[in-house]
Design a protein around this motif. Structure first.
Motif, short mmCIF file in Angstrom:
data_model
loop_
_atom_site.label_atom_id
_atom_site.label_comp_id
_atom_site.label_asym_id
_atom_site.label_seq_id
_atom_site.Cartn_x
_atom_site.Cartn_y
_atom_site.Cartn_z
N PHE A 122 -24.63 -38.29 60.76
CA PHE A 122 -23.93 -38.07 62.32
C PHE A 122 -22.39 -38.74 61.32
CE2 PHE A 122 -24.54 -43.03 60.29
CZ PHE A 122 -23.14 -43.52 61.19
N CYS A 123 -21.97 -38.05 61.77
CA CYS A 123 -20.01 -38.09 61.71
C CYS A 123 -18.54 -38.97 62.27
CB CYS A 123 -19.22 -36.38 61.61
SG CYS A 123 -20.71 -35.52 60.12
N LEU A 124 -17.78 -39.26 61.59
CA LEU A 124 -16.89 -40.33 62.10
C LEU A 124 -15.88 -39.53 61.75
CD1 LEU A 124 -18.22 -44.05 61.14
CD2 LEU A 124 -17.76 -42.86 63.45
N ALA A 125 -14.79 -39.70 62.85
CA ALA A 125 -13.06 -39.44 62.97
C ALA A 125 -12.25 -40.20 62.50
CB ALA A 125 -12.63 -38.18 64.21
N VAL A 126 -12.54 -40.45 61.48
CA VAL A 126 -11.61 -41.54 60.64
C VAL A 126 -9.90 -40.89 60.67
CG1 VAL A 126 -11.38 -42.71 58.90
CG2 VAL A 126 -13.56 -42.19 59.60
N ARG A 127 -9.23 -41.96 60.58
CA ARG A 127 -7.96 -42.16 60.51
C ARG A 127 -7.35 -43.29 59.34
NH1 ARG A 127 -5.73 -44.33 66.43
NH2 ARG A 127 -7.48 -45.87 65.26
N PRO A 128 -6.42 -42.86 57.95
CA PRO A 128 -5.92 -44.36 57.51
C PRO A 128 -6.50 -46.01 57.66
CG PRO A 128 -4.65 -42.36 56.92
CD PRO A 128 -5.79 -42.02 58.74
N MET A 129 -5.76 -45.56 59.07
CA MET A 129 -5.19 -47.50 59.75
C MET A 129 -7.01 -48.03 60.15
SD MET A 129 -4.76 -46.71 63.60
CE MET A 129 -2.95 -45.86 63.64
N ASP A 130 -8.04 -47.20 60.36
CA ASP A 130 -9.15 -47.38 60.55
C ASP A 130 -10.31 -47.87 59.28
OD1 ASP A 130 -9.35 -46.74 63.00
OD2 ASP A 130 -9.75 -44.46 62.82
N VAL A 131 -9.62 -46.91 58.07
CA VAL A 131 -10.07 -47.68 57.11
C VAL A 131 -9.50 -48.83 56.23
CG1 VAL A 131 -10.12 -47.06 54.09
CG2 VAL A 131 -10.18 -44.70 56.33
N ASP A 183 -9.95 -37.45 58.90
CA ASP A 183 -11.14 -37.31 57.96
C ASP A 183 -11.89 -37.22 58.51
OD1 ASP A 183 -8.99 -36.58 56.02
OD2 ASP A 183 -9.38 -39.18 54.36
N ALA A 184 -13.11 -36.41 58.15
CA ALA A 184 -14.37 -36.92 58.88
C ALA A 184 -15.57 -36.76 57.62
CB ALA A 184 -14.93 -35.32 59.26
N TRP A 185 -15.90 -38.11 58.20
CA TRP A 185 -16.92 -39.20 56.98
C TRP A 185 -18.62 -38.79 57.69
CZ3 TRP A 185 -15.67 -44.59 54.75
CH2 TRP A 185 -14.08 -44.31 54.68
N MET A 186 -19.20 -38.12 57.00
CA MET A 186 -20.53 -37.91 56.82
C MET A 186 -21.04 -39.33 56.13
SD MET A 186 -23.40 -34.87 56.54
CE MET A 186 -23.44 -33.80 57.52
N ILE A 187 -22.57 -40.15 57.65
CA ILE A 187 -23.01 -41.18 57.01
C ILE A 187 -24.40 -41.33 57.34
CG2 ILE A 187 -23.33 -43.11 57.38
CD1 ILE A 187 -20.12 -43.65 57.99
N ASP A 188 -25.49 -41.62 56.87
CA ASP A 188 -26.55 -41.57 56.92
C ASP A 188 -26.53 -42.50 57.89
OD1 ASP A 188 -29.99 -42.79 56.61
OD2 ASP A 188 -29.37 -40.17 55.47
N ILE A 189 -28.02 -42.11 58.94
CA ILE A 189 -27.64 -43.65 60.08
C ILE A 189 -28.83 -44.34 59.37
CG2 ILE A 189 -30.02 -42.29 60.35
CD1 ILE A 189 -27.98 -43.00 63.17
N SER A 190 -28.59 -44.65 59.01
CA SER A 190 -29.69 -45.49 58.12
C SER A 190 -28.52 -46.91 58.24
CB SER A 190 -30.67 -45.61 56.98
OG SER A 190 -29.76 -45.01 55.95
#
Length: 229
Positions: A88-97, A172-179
């Motif tokens: 899955f992907c997330l739309a991530v901002r610097p503040m989210d990090v 940024d688009a982060w892709m992460i494994d569902i696990s």
């Protein structure tokens, strides 16, 4: 933890070349993911599943907290409303990090690509956040006469005052494994869901948008000039 200033190389899986299909160019022929084919539309645009809807009206750019909670807990895509896949992907901002979680639900890679194409915050057409909450004039925000309807509360955008008029964030688009899908809760309040945990292994990070900030560029130029003296 990856950050916008110092990102470690995301873990790579040699037999898995998948990536978030986020292009830096806008397509002249907009596509609609097959997952969204049956979703209702306004002006040809797919209404995100997580958007606030009321009285047969939908507010683009809003998040219904009831749907958001359901998406977070049931691992649903915020655009099509379907179950997330292996990645899955997330739309991530610097503040989210900085805070360690993404407050909005995740997306399928193709649904993020569609959002990037049409969302002003992601495609760069909106240089700043709204100065007036969208619910102020939108017909979907008008209270109805239905007993027990939570419409006046659901439409409230609690973060508007903080963002009002500010330059749009970088994404940024982060892709992460569902696990590695994890939900972060408020400290001491497990029933209060904050968002998707970012302190997990990341497969890929791709830039979505970068907002020009002339004042920062000017400051960097001044600092460089001083250092060269």
């Amino acid at each position: 933890m990856p950050s916008s200033d110092n990102e470690p190389a995301p873990s790579e899986q040699p037999n898995n070349p998948a990536r978030c299909p986020v292009s830096n160019e806008r397509s002249e022929a907009p596509f609609i993911p097959s997952r969204c084919a049956s979703r209702p539309r306004v002006g040809g645009l797919v209404i995100p599943w997580v958007s606030y809807q009321h009285g047969e009206h939908a507010m683009f750019g809003t998040v219904d907290p009831i749907k958001a909670r359901r998406a977070l807990t049931h691992r649903l895509c915020q655009i099509c409303g379907e179950q997330l896949d292996e990645r899955f992907c997330l739309a991530v901002r610097p503040m989210d990090v900085r805070i360690g979680y993404a407050p909005e639900p995740a997306l399928h890679p193709e649904c993020l690509a569609y959002s990037k194409q049409h969302c002003p915050m992601l495609n760069g057409t909106a240089p700043t956040y709204r100065t007036t909450p969208v619910a102020t004039t939108h017909p979907a925000a008008r209270p109805c006469d239905e007993p027990g309807c939570p419409c006046p509360k659901v439409a409230t955008d609690e973060g508007h005052s903080v963002r009002s008029g500010r330059p749009a964030d970088d994404f940024d688009a982060w892709m992460i494994d569902i696990s590695n899908y994890r939900i972060k809760s408020a400290a001491g309040r497990p029933g209060v869901l904050l968002g998707v945990d970012l302190d997990v292994p990341v497969l890929r990070i791709r830039p979505i948008r970068r907002t020009p900030r002339p004042e920062l560029d000017q400051l960097r130029s001044l600092m460089n000039a001083v250092l060269d003296l």
